[in-house]
Design a protein around this motif. Structure first.
Motif, PDB file in Angstrom:
ATOM      1  N   ARG A   1       0.818  -1.207   0.000  1.00  0.00           N
ATOM      2  CA  ARG A   1       0.000   0.000   0.000  1.00  0.00           C
ATOM      3  C   ARG A   1       0.857   1.264   0.000  1.00  0.00           C
ATOM      4  NH1 ARG A   1      -3.839  -1.085   3.942  1.00  0.00           N
ATOM      5  NH2 ARG A   1      -2.610  -0.179   5.618  1.00  0.00           N
ATOM      6  N   THR A   2       1.926   1.258   0.790  1.00  0.00           N
ATOM      7  CA  THR A   2       2.780   2.432   0.910  1.00  0.00           C
ATOM      8  C   THR A   2       4.237   1.995   0.861  1.00  0.00           C
ATOM      9  OG1 THR A   2       1.132   3.505   2.326  1.00  0.00           O
ATOM     10  CG2 THR A   2       3.338   4.454   2.306  1.00  0.00           C
TER      11      THR A   2
ATOM     12  N   SER B   1       6.544   0.853   3.914  1.00  0.00           N
ATOM     13  CA  SER B   1       5.691   0.395   5.012  1.00  0.00           C
ATOM     14  C   SER B   1       5.252  -1.034   4.754  1.00  0.00           C
ATOM     15  CB  SER B   1       4.463   1.294   5.148  1.00  0.00           C
ATOM     16  OG  SER B   1       3.542   0.727   6.061  1.00  0.00           O
TER      17      SER B   1
END
Length: 515
Positions: free
Chosen positions: A364-365, A368
């Motif tokens: 997603r990031t 991360s």
């Protein structure tokens, strides 16, 4: 501290099971004179359930090789790799390579491979659920709706776990009803509990169906779903629809999948929605999944580490790709074609620059490790309804349902659908041509649910076998020494781990091991 006496007789302190402190434990439950633990309130039992839901994405289910064992999504990945629609382009660090190459069955004596991992994971969840079911009594405070919520979710989780155990450790239901299944436990176990023998496949499904039916009844009169990580009435119906498909109970599959689609605020994901990386339970269509926050992420021992080749993790040198045959079934007007590369003329040895490399699942990031796990989507239920209707000869309605999905993915879908005949016959195998409505529905299922439901389980229930060795196949392991077209192939069934035989006097490795 959790202590495994054998793989089915798991005794865990509430500290480990529910990830709560000793102070929390003393205030949330009480010991009756008999020694049984009883929850004082439904809310405390609910906290216990949260601990089980967290287990669904944690790693550590084996003595080693833990980075390829991370709960539900690990099952989805290895079961897809065992089929013909996913390709592991290279061995890389070795994770999942042996599942892909059918080299794990002989390793049942080890506590580090797939047989042990799957058995241990699902039986651990079952053991903990059994404690919850026994600990919620008439003395547990809370509204009836709250108590029903706890009990309903617990029964649903147990049904789900036994459903995946029986699919993993025995052939499909139809035709094998009297074959050996798996041991059945419905009560809390202790160090003195005698191990159970293998129940029959029919007995296992009897428990599965009793549990999921009870869950549906309880959850219908329960408090609404508080978070997508929890099973509610609609998710329980979706689980029952999955079970019904395996048992060829088409009418039940239709009814339950339709009921699941009535979940408030549920809608199918659009073309743009499905291009975001399948990494958030907030995505449209998600019914059930795990929200993974930063401090609970399992980093390398996680699904995305094995899927997203754009980062310096396992997938970077062990790309997960779609089979070129299945990719060829996706027209250029279909948004899902962007989930994968096409042919790459100058492939690189690592990274995303590889023919047919996947982009469906992405972190997603950047930087991360917190990406959510999606367990069930509305799109699966649409496909289930369409298949169930087609199997019953309700072709017009089946076309309506498959169009709900197809029209959202392919701007030219109506033209494509018009070319197939109204028929509930399967006329194609892995490398065949789509000619009937059932063919079309099943191909759409393979495309839409790629790496979501475990392809090998569908292969088993459809009884057509599978094939990787077509002309020009991009499979790096074509399984040429196995007759994978044989729907009764023993190799698709996992072997029972030796640790179970060592700790269970009612099971004998010579008599009870899978052939």
């Amino acid at each position: 501290m959790k202590k495994i006496l054998n793989l089915t007789l798991i005794i865990a302190s509430f500290l480990t099971i529910f990830s709560c402190s000793e102070e929390d434990l003393n205030t949330s439950s009480t010991q009756e004179a008999s020694g049984a633990t009883v929850f004082k309130s439904a809310n405390d039992a609910y906290v216990a359930l949260n601990g089980i839901y967290r287990m669904t994405y944690l790693s550590g289910w084996t003595a080693s090789n833990t980075h390829q064992n991370f709960g539900i999504m690990s099952t989805n990945l290895y079961a897809d790799l065992m089929g013909e629609d996913m390709v592991q382009h290279e061995q890389g660090n070795g994770w999942f390579w042996y599942d892909y190459g059918y080299q794990v069955r002989s390793r049942y004596t080890s506590t580090s491979w797939r047989p042990y991992a799957s058995w241990n994971f699902y039986y651990t969840l079952i053991s903990n659920v059994n404690y919850i079911l026994a600990a919620v009594s008439e003395s547990t405070s809370g509204s009836k709706a709250d108590v029903n919520n706890v009990l309903g979710q617990a029964h649903a989780i147990r049904a789900y776990c036994y459903f995946y155990l029986i699919q993993s450790f025995q052939k499909t239901y139809i035709g094998h009803e009297n074959s050996p299944g798996v041991p059945l436990y419905t009560e809390p176990t202790s160090a003195e509990t005698e191990g159970k023998p293998r129940g029959t496949v029919q007995q296992v499904y009897d428990l599965i169906n009793a549990d999921i039916d009870k869950a549906i009844v309880l959850l219908k009169d329960a408090t609404p779903q508080m978070h997508k990580s929890h099973i509610d009435y609609y998710v329980a119906n979706a689980i029952k629809a999955r079970i019904a498909l395996v048992q060829d109970r088409w009418a039940d599959a239709e009814v339950c999948a339709k009921e699941a689609l009535l979940k408030p605020s549920l809608s199918l994901a659009g073309s743009e929605d499905v291009l975001t990386g399948f990494n958030s339970i907030s995505m449209k269509g998600v019914m059930w999944g795990a929200e993974v926050i930063e401090d609970q992420a399992t980093t390398y021992a996680s699904f995305y580490a094995h899927m997203d080749a754009s980062t310096d993790m396992y997938a970077n040198g062990s790309r997960k790709c779609i089979s070129n045959w299945l990719y060829a079934q996706i027209p250029i007007t279909d948004a899902r074609r962007q989930w994968w590369n096409g042919v790459v003329t100058n492939e690189e040895s690592t990274g995303v620059n590889c023919s047919y490399n996947q982009f469906k699942y992405r972190w997603r990031t950047a930087g991360s490790y917190a990406s959510d796990y999606i367990y069930m989507r509305a799109e699966e239920m649409v496909l289930t309804v369409a298949e169930a209707l087609c199997r019953q000869g309700k072709y017009g309605e089946a076309r309506t349902y498959i169009s709900q999905l197809g029209d959202k993915r392919d701007s030219n879908y109506a033209t494509r659908l018009a070319k197939v005949s109204d028929s509930k016959e399967q006329t194609f195998s892995s490398e065949g041509v789509v000619t009937t409505l059932l063919d079309e529905i099943l191909v759409q299922r393979r495309i839409e649910l790629w790496c979501e439901i475990g392809r090998i389980f569908d292969v088993m229930r459809l009884k057509q076998g599978f094939y990787r060795d077509w002309n020009g196949s991009n499979h790096t392991n074509k399984l040429s020494t196995l007759n994978t077209r044989n729907p009764e192939l023993n190799d698709v069934v996992l072997t029972i781990p030796q640790a179970e035989f060592d700790g269970n006097t009612n099971m004998d490795v010579k008599k009870d091991q899978n052939p």
